[in-house]
Design an enzyme around this catalytic site. Sequence first.
Site, PDB file in Angstrom:
ATOM      1  N   HIS A 118       0.844  -1.199   0.000  1.00 22.20           N
ATOM      2  CA  HIS A 118       0.000   0.000   0.000  1.00 22.20           C
ATOM      3  C   HIS A 118       0.878   1.248   0.000  1.00 22.20           C
ATOM      4  O   HIS A 118       0.687   2.158  -0.808  1.00 22.20           O
ATOM      5  CB  HIS A 118      -0.924  -0.017   1.221  1.00 22.20           C
ATOM      6  CG  HIS A 118      -1.539   1.308   1.541  1.00 22.20           C
ATOM      7  ND1 HIS A 118      -2.534   1.866   0.770  1.00 22.20           N
ATOM      8  CD2 HIS A 118      -1.285   2.214   2.525  1.00 22.20           C
ATOM      9  CE1 HIS A 118      -2.868   3.044   1.278  1.00 22.20           C
ATOM     10  NE2 HIS A 118      -2.119   3.289   2.341  1.00 22.20           N
TER      11      HIS A 118
ATOM     12  N   ASP B 143       5.867  21.448 -26.658  1.00 21.46           N
ATOM     13  CA  ASP B 143       5.879  20.102 -26.089  1.00 21.46           C
ATOM     14  C   ASP B 143       6.942  20.093 -25.001  1.00 21.46           C
ATOM     15  O   ASP B 143       7.562  21.117 -24.725  1.00 21.46           O
ATOM     16  CB  ASP B 143       6.203  19.049 -27.165  1.00 21.46           C
ATOM     17  CG  ASP B 143       5.693  17.661 -26.763  1.00 21.46           C
ATOM     18  OD1 ASP B 143       5.930  17.256 -25.619  1.00 21.46           O
ATOM     19  OD2 ASP B 143       5.040  17.000 -27.601  1.00 21.46           O
TER      20      ASP B 143
ATOM     21  N   TRP C 187       7.051   0.136   3.921  1.00 21.19           N
ATOM     22  CA  TRP C 187       7.524   0.873   2.739  1.00 21.19           C
ATOM     23  C   TRP C 187       8.883   1.503   3.003  1.00 21.19           C
ATOM     24  O   TRP C 187       9.581   1.906   2.081  1.00 21.19           O
ATOM     25  CB  TRP C 187       6.508   1.930   2.299  1.00 21.19           C
ATOM     26  CG  TRP C 187       6.643   3.260   2.970  1.00 21.19           C
ATOM     27  CD1 TRP C 187       6.078   3.634   4.145  1.00 21.19           C
ATOM     28  CD2 TRP C 187       7.383   4.401   2.503  1.00 21.19           C
ATOM     29  NE1 TRP C 187       6.419   4.915   4.453  1.00 21.19           N
ATOM     30  CE2 TRP C 187       7.220   5.418   3.458  1.00 21.19           C
ATOM     31  CE3 TRP C 187       8.168   4.662   1.382  1.00 21.19           C
ATOM     32  CZ2 TRP C 187       7.820   6.675   3.334  1.00 21.19           C
ATOM     33  CZ3 TRP C 187       8.764   5.918   1.267  1.00 21.19           C
ATOM     34  CH2 TRP C 187       8.585   6.899   2.231  1.00 21.19           C
TER      35      TRP C 187
ATOM     36  N   SER D  81      12.692   6.134 -13.980  1.00 18.68           N
ATOM     37  CA  SER D  81      11.586   6.866 -14.599  1.00 18.68           C
ATOM     38  C   SER D  81      11.467   8.269 -13.998  1.00 18.68           C
ATOM     39  O   SER D  81      11.318   9.251 -14.723  1.00 18.68           O
ATOM     40  CB  SER D  81      10.296   6.074 -14.389  1.00 18.68           C
ATOM     41  OG  SER D  81       9.182   6.890 -14.580  1.00 18.68           O
ATOM     42  N   SER D  82      11.562   8.348 -12.670  1.00 18.75           N
ATOM     43  CA  SER D  82      11.452   9.653 -12.010  1.00 18.75           C
ATOM     44  C   SER D  82      12.588  10.578 -12.412  1.00 18.75           C
ATOM     45  O   SER D  82      12.383  11.768 -12.665  1.00 18.75           O
ATOM     46  CB  SER D  82      11.494   9.498 -10.492  1.00 18.75           C
ATOM     47  OG  SER D  82      10.321   8.911 -10.047  1.00 18.75           O
TER      48      SER D  82
ATOM     49  N   HIS E  18      13.288  12.030   3.314  1.00 17.45           N
ATOM     50  CA  HIS E  18      12.642  13.275   3.687  1.00 17.45           C
ATOM     51  C   HIS E  18      12.444  14.220   2.507  1.00 17.45           C
ATOM     52  O   HIS E  18      11.341  14.699   2.302  1.00 17.45           O
ATOM     53  CB  HIS E  18      13.272  13.970   4.888  1.00 17.45           C
ATOM     54  CG  HIS E  18      12.241  14.874   5.486  1.00 17.45           C
ATOM     55  ND1 HIS E  18      11.271  14.420   6.326  1.00 17.45           N
ATOM     56  CD2 HIS E  18      11.947  16.156   5.241  1.00 17.45           C
ATOM     57  CE1 HIS E  18      10.431  15.392   6.581  1.00 17.45           C
ATOM     58  NE2 HIS E  18      10.818  16.460   5.948  1.00 17.45           N
TER      59      HIS E  18
ATOM     60  N   GLU F  28      12.002  13.237  -0.381  1.00 20.07           N
ATOM     61  CA  GLU F  28      10.935  12.541  -1.101  1.00 20.07           C
ATOM     62  C   GLU F  28       9.558  12.992  -0.608  1.00 20.07           C
ATOM     63  O   GLU F  28       8.629  13.173  -1.384  1.00 20.07           O
ATOM     64  CB  GLU F  28      11.107  11.029  -0.914  1.00 20.07           C
ATOM     65  CG  GLU F  28       9.909  10.176  -1.280  1.00 20.07           C
ATOM     66  CD  GLU F  28       9.648  10.099  -2.771  1.00 20.07           C
ATOM     67  OE1 GLU F  28      10.572  10.422  -3.550  1.00 20.07           O
ATOM     68  OE2 GLU F  28       8.535   9.732  -3.159  1.00 20.07           O
TER      69      GLU F  28
ATOM     70  N   TYR G 210       8.810  15.869   0.464  1.00 19.42           N
ATOM     71  CA  TYR G 210       8.519  17.181  -0.107  1.00 19.42           C
ATOM     72  C   TYR G 210       8.292  17.097  -1.604  1.00 19.42           C
ATOM     73  O   TYR G 210       7.592  17.934  -2.172  1.00 19.42           O
ATOM     74  CB  TYR G 210       9.629  18.172   0.253  1.00 19.42           C
ATOM     75  CG  TYR G 210       9.608  18.463   1.735  1.00 19.42           C
ATOM     76  CD1 TYR G 210       8.393  18.549   2.407  1.00 19.42           C
ATOM     77  CD2 TYR G 210      10.754  18.628   2.480  1.00 19.42           C
ATOM     78  CE1 TYR G 210       8.335  18.773   3.756  1.00 19.42           C
ATOM     79  CE2 TYR G 210      10.703  18.862   3.842  1.00 19.42           C
ATOM     80  CZ  TYR G 210       9.486  18.928   4.465  1.00 19.42           C
ATOM     81  OH  TYR G 210       9.422  19.148   5.814  1.00 19.42           O
TER      82      TYR G 210
ATOM     83  N   SER H  32      -1.811  27.075  -5.152  1.00 13.10           N
ATOM     84  CA  SER H  32      -1.487  28.482  -5.378  1.00 13.10           C
ATOM     85  C   SER H  32      -2.014  28.977  -6.718  1.00 13.10           C
ATOM     86  O   SER H  32      -2.056  30.177  -6.968  1.00 13.10           O
ATOM     87  CB  SER H  32       0.032  28.701  -5.343  1.00 13.10           C
ATOM     88  OG  SER H  32       0.545  28.239  -4.124  1.00 13.10           O
TER      89      SER H  32
ATOM     90  N   HIS I 106      15.071  13.222  11.948  1.00 14.73           N
ATOM     91  CA  HIS I 106      13.915  13.309  12.849  1.00 14.73           C
ATOM     92  C   HIS I 106      13.007  12.088  12.703  1.00 14.73           C
ATOM     93  O   HIS I 106      12.106  11.906  13.503  1.00 14.73           O
ATOM     94  CB  HIS I 106      13.136  14.628  12.672  1.00 14.73           C
ATOM     95  CG  HIS I 106      12.401  14.768  11.385  1.00 14.73           C
ATOM     96  ND1 HIS I 106      12.294  15.958  10.725  1.00 14.73           N
ATOM     97  CD2 HIS I 106      11.711  13.889  10.638  1.00 14.73           C
ATOM     98  CE1 HIS I 106      11.575  15.785   9.621  1.00 14.73           C
ATOM     99  NE2 HIS I 106      11.221  14.562   9.551  1.00 14.73           N
ATOM    100  N   HIS I 107      13.270  11.266  11.691  1.00 11.49           N
ATOM    101  CA  HIS I 107      12.553   9.994  11.595  1.00 11.49           C
ATOM    102  C   HIS I 107      13.208   8.944  12.480  1.00 11.49           C
ATOM    103  O   HIS I 107      12.736   7.822  12.557  1.00 11.49           O
ATOM    104  CB  HIS I 107      12.562   9.485  10.152  1.00 11.49           C
ATOM    105  CG  HIS I 107      11.893  10.415   9.186  1.00 11.49           C
ATOM    106  ND1 HIS I 107      10.568  10.312   8.861  1.00 11.49           N
ATOM    107  CD2 HIS I 107      12.351  11.479   8.501  1.00 11.49           C
ATOM    108  CE1 HIS I 107      10.249  11.269   8.001  1.00 11.49           C
ATOM    109  NE2 HIS I 107      11.308  11.997   7.763  1.00 11.49           N
TER     110      HIS I 107
ATOM    111  N   THR J  37       6.663  26.998   5.827  1.00 10.46           N
ATOM    112  CA  THR J  37       5.355  26.379   5.581  1.00 10.46           C
ATOM    113  C   THR J  37       4.247  27.298   6.068  1.00 10.46           C
ATOM    114  O   THR J  37       3.212  27.474   5.412  1.00 10.46           O
ATOM    115  CB  THR J  37       5.265  25.016   6.284  1.00 10.46           C
ATOM    116  OG1 THR J  37       6.481  24.315   6.053  1.00 10.46           O
ATOM    117  CG2 THR J  37       4.106  24.209   5.747  1.00 10.46           C
TER     118      THR J  37
ATOM    119  N   LYS K 274       3.474  30.047   3.660  1.00 10.12           N
ATOM    120  CA  LYS K 274       2.622  29.626   2.545  1.00 10.12           C
ATOM    121  C   LYS K 274       1.146  29.670   2.944  1.00 10.12           C
ATOM    122  O   LYS K 274       0.309  30.208   2.222  1.00 10.12           O
ATOM    123  CB  LYS K 274       2.992  28.220   2.105  1.00 10.12           C
ATOM    124  CG  LYS K 274       4.295  28.179   1.358  1.00 10.12           C
ATOM    125  CD  LYS K 274       4.492  26.827   0.726  1.00 10.12           C
ATOM    126  CE  LYS K 274       5.430  26.933  -0.443  1.00 10.12           C
ATOM    127  NZ  LYS K 274       4.849  27.612  -1.585  1.00 10.12           N
TER     128      LYS K 274
ATOM    129  N   ARG L 190       2.051   1.435  15.146  1.00 13.17           N
ATOM    130  CA  ARG L 190       1.629   1.247  13.768  1.00 13.17           C
ATOM    131  C   ARG L 190       2.060  -0.123  13.270  1.00 13.17           C
ATOM    132  O   ARG L 190       2.826  -0.816  13.925  1.00 13.17           O
ATOM    133  CB  ARG L 190       2.211   2.362  12.889  1.00 13.17           C
ATOM    134  CG  ARG L 190       3.715   2.345  12.803  1.00 13.17           C
ATOM    135  CD  ARG L 190       4.256   3.604  12.164  1.00 13.17           C
ATOM    136  NE  ARG L 190       4.158   3.544  10.710  1.00 13.17           N
ATOM    137  CZ  ARG L 190       4.996   4.194   9.886  1.00 13.17           C
ATOM    138  NH1 ARG L 190       5.968   4.925  10.375  1.00 13.17           N
ATOM    139  NH2 ARG L 190       4.858   4.113   8.592  1.00 13.17           N
TER     140      ARG L 190
END
Lengths: 547, 372, 187
Positions: free
Chosen positions: A93, A122, A158, A186-187, A270, A272, A274, A285, A319-320, A345, A348, A467
Amino acid sequence: MAPKSPPKATLEHSQSASGSAAAHHVEEHHYRSGPLRWLLTTNHKEIGSLYLIFSLSMFMIGGAMALIIRLELFQPGLQMVQPEFFNQMTTMHGLIMVFGAVMPGFVGLANWMIPLQVGAPDMALPRLNNFSFWLLPIAFTLLLSTLLMPGGGPNFGWTFYAPLSTTYAPPSTTFFIFALHMAGISSILGAINIIATILNLRAPGMRLMDMTLFVWTWLITAFLLIAVMPVLAGVITMMLLDINFGTSFFNAAGGGDPVLFQHLFWFFGHPEVYIMILPAFGIVSVIIPTFARKRLFGYASMVYATASIAILSFLVWAHHMFAVGLPLVAELFFMYTTMLIAVPTGVKVFNWITTLFRGEITFETPMLFALAFVVLFTIGGFSGLMLAIAPADFQYHDTYFVVAHFHYVLVPGAVFSIMAAVYYWLPKWTGHYPDERLGRWHFWLSVIGVNLLFFPMHFAGLAGMPRRIPDYALQFADFNMASSIGGFLFGFSQLLFIWVIVKCVRGGVKAPASAWDGATDLEWTVPSPAPLHTFETPPDLRGFKFH
Amino acid sequence: MRKMFALAGLLASLNGSYSMVHASDWNMPVGVSQVSRDVYGLHMIIFWICVIIGVIVFGVMFYSLFRYRRSKGAKAAQFHEHTTVEIVWTAIPFLILIAMAIPATATLKNMYDASEADYDVMITGHQWRWQYDYMGEDVTFFSNMSTPREQIAGTEEKGEHYLLEVDQPLVLPVDRKIRLLTTSADVIHSWWVPDLAVKKDAVPGFVNESWTRIDEPGIYRGQCTELCGKDHGFMPVVVHAMEQEQFDTWLAERKQAAAEEAGGVDREWALDELIERGEKVYATICASCHQAEGQGMPPTFPGLAGNQALMDDLDRHIDVVVNGVSGSAMAAFSGTLSPVDIAAVITFERNAWGNDTGDAVQPADIQALVSP
Amino acid sequence: MTPVQRTVTKTLFALMMMVGFTIALVPLYDVFCNITGLNGKSASQPRAIVSGEVDESRYVTVQFITRTGSGLPWRLTAQDRQVRVHPGQAYEVRFAFVNHGKTASRGRAVPSVSPSEASLHLRKITCFCFQEQRLEAGERLELPLMFQLSRDLPENVHTVTLAYTLYPAAEEQLTSNVIALTQGGGA
């Protein structure tokens, strides 16, 4: 920011351009038809559509897995699935939603809209574009097929922490690594293409600070992708070596360090996070000023805030890992940098709200999703601020509080922004307005469902529910039942979303070139639906006052 | 800092009486140590800061949404930047954050000071049980979840402490500084007791330290919080805190029991006696992977029933149980199970589910392998 | 070269830099850990004894934990489970390795120091953990650990725990080859 009212010449120009494009379009139909046309297409609009369809399919598959999880967690005890399968579901998932649904969704929007918003014919590298899309279905077919292999698919979350994902992993892990490599390539190729397009193909007269925020946030996101995807590739290659070639990068027995895995993973992970939210900022926006009929407040500060968030994202990864046993100094450093992210943040959010202030607001479906994004993403931001406080994080870490936090920023955050974008740009893509009544139903059912799904998770986590567990103690039962009901409501509401899209493609109220009366960006100067080829001669925006 | 905590307490009481009585049902527990109370205080301060900011921000937002809608005849204003306002709303959050960082730093420093402990306990995570080792006391044991599988499957009613109960809890004295050293024998686990505000990852090959000083006697429950495989949800942590005298008695009894256990090694055991004991050991230690009927879960966990290769090779069987298998979930049990238990469980496995080898492994033989 | 090609070249260059950086991260992490004691790994090379005054005003308790990982029929025991030393004082503790297995095997003791900041101040002069051991079936081997806590050990450290975990070291040759290959001789 794009022109408030596009110069007359541009409008005429683009219409004449589209006339010739239509002829071209028919011609192209002649020599490429059937499946081959989609396989070989190099057109940014077609590839954009492919990305979006792929993203939606992955969203439904990943969602079905989430529903299996919620079904099992509906009440205490093991009813539907066994723990081994449950772990495969949570892992798949996460992987499918992150790499298969959200990222390709944003890339699809980028493909469709960036050339239209910068006045380019294009993408800069059309054939590469085709290749980077077609890697994805292959990668995810391979990833999904691991579920059928002996020992099952990936079951280590994950985040695939070593050594659970190396020494103790099922045999299919090598395929998982291969699939992730393909998705990563691909990315990277997609990001190179986007950077080349934005930096080189802007219409004459459009400076960087004239671009829409969607283009800006994607430019910054693309740089983030270039920076961190190699790190992901590196870390999974080390896993591959540990599993198949006897190295010990992450194996303490051979002198390696399992914590090194986490440092490398989150150094990728991290930024990722963002990557999955910056384009959402861009979409919101663009949509809020349209329906508030007022220019975005603080355009320049929005750009600077996005850039500072991107830079800070490289300084907060640990921080993870507050509970992993870092020295005090490291712990303090990462606590401070993480808290610092709240500042840009916050800027924004304040800017969006000031844009609404003294506007002329209407509430079409895209606006509803964008407004829900602002509120619910901010709630996710608040729990993020709480998680930044390292001593308190010892209590939150790896509980449902964290699950609630990141789902708030990813579902009513990133996913809602994609939905807002789809409702916003469907008139441009199909030439029809999406059914407003059904759209509202979809919105309200989704908002109620998503909050019923994720809000109780805050309480379950604070009360002590870890979790990634297939079964839980009795005091968490009520929260889980509420979450499961919300999950099913949210999940099945998405069938309505598919119906709205299908209906819109097949017909509906005809949309004019400028489908929303407050919309001012360049894409609204080409006809709806946008012909296959637009801006073949770039619109001349020289001397035009953007701001 | 004290002022901040007092403020938090005041704000917490605003939560209403419900939170005071049932705080742990839906909020973080206040806990039973000074550290856990400090952490709770920080949690409540940051929570209320978020609530206040939220009320202001969403207040302005919803006011705008109601006041400035087109249906009410609003006309859009044309302003789109204001440098002073933007500087102000960058600076204010910054100041709030600094104010927040000060008490958080103090609490964190305190949490990291594990020096001068009265007792040291080594906590080892295994797939899927905890092992506690009272350092310098020669007391070590496994702590397995004691919730019956029938309750999980739903064929039996679930007990009050469903999934949060163990056969042998970690027993600790109150008002003593306990240093907790965490490590793991296989994958990463994480040892968490919410009431103590201690959560530390157990990393294979590395030792992490943390500490606690429990104020009140009682039973405190937690769980493993790092995904560690199949039974990650089934390895609870239970801490039983008691007065020093009771703790001393308990410790003495533990040592006595260990000595008696060791005495059992010297005598000859009958086959039936070994099988009977082995069945119990199998159910608590082995059944989660090798399954109740010994069928295993290939390819990860090999079956034992009808495993001819293993039944033909007694030495290999003993070696696997005593020393474990490198790079697999099969742990080395020599340090953690007594020779009697090891002998009994091997004997049981060799005589159950149609494995009628008739072999009886004597505890003395195992003892000889472990310390000749 | 068209502008697009120029941009793509620059992006590819940035990408290559990041690939290089990723490869460099592994040895960098080791260097970083050695400097900061980040993960409590003690140095894997012997260090010279620092002669100088012994700080007799302070006592530090040094604990030894010995554990055996799966798959190695060995026992490791420390002669003293705990010693009290002065910072600056060199001290020797003997460790006994025993192979209970029926065949010869190779093992390696992996050290971990807690609290991690103490690993910077722990100087090992000789240690069995610097190389792997090979023991014949039933063999018993006594090896010394000679260490010194430097005098600048932070004041708040009163107890240092040294854990050694024994792991089998069968594929050692291959492992070090590949690591040397991928890390450019690092590790």
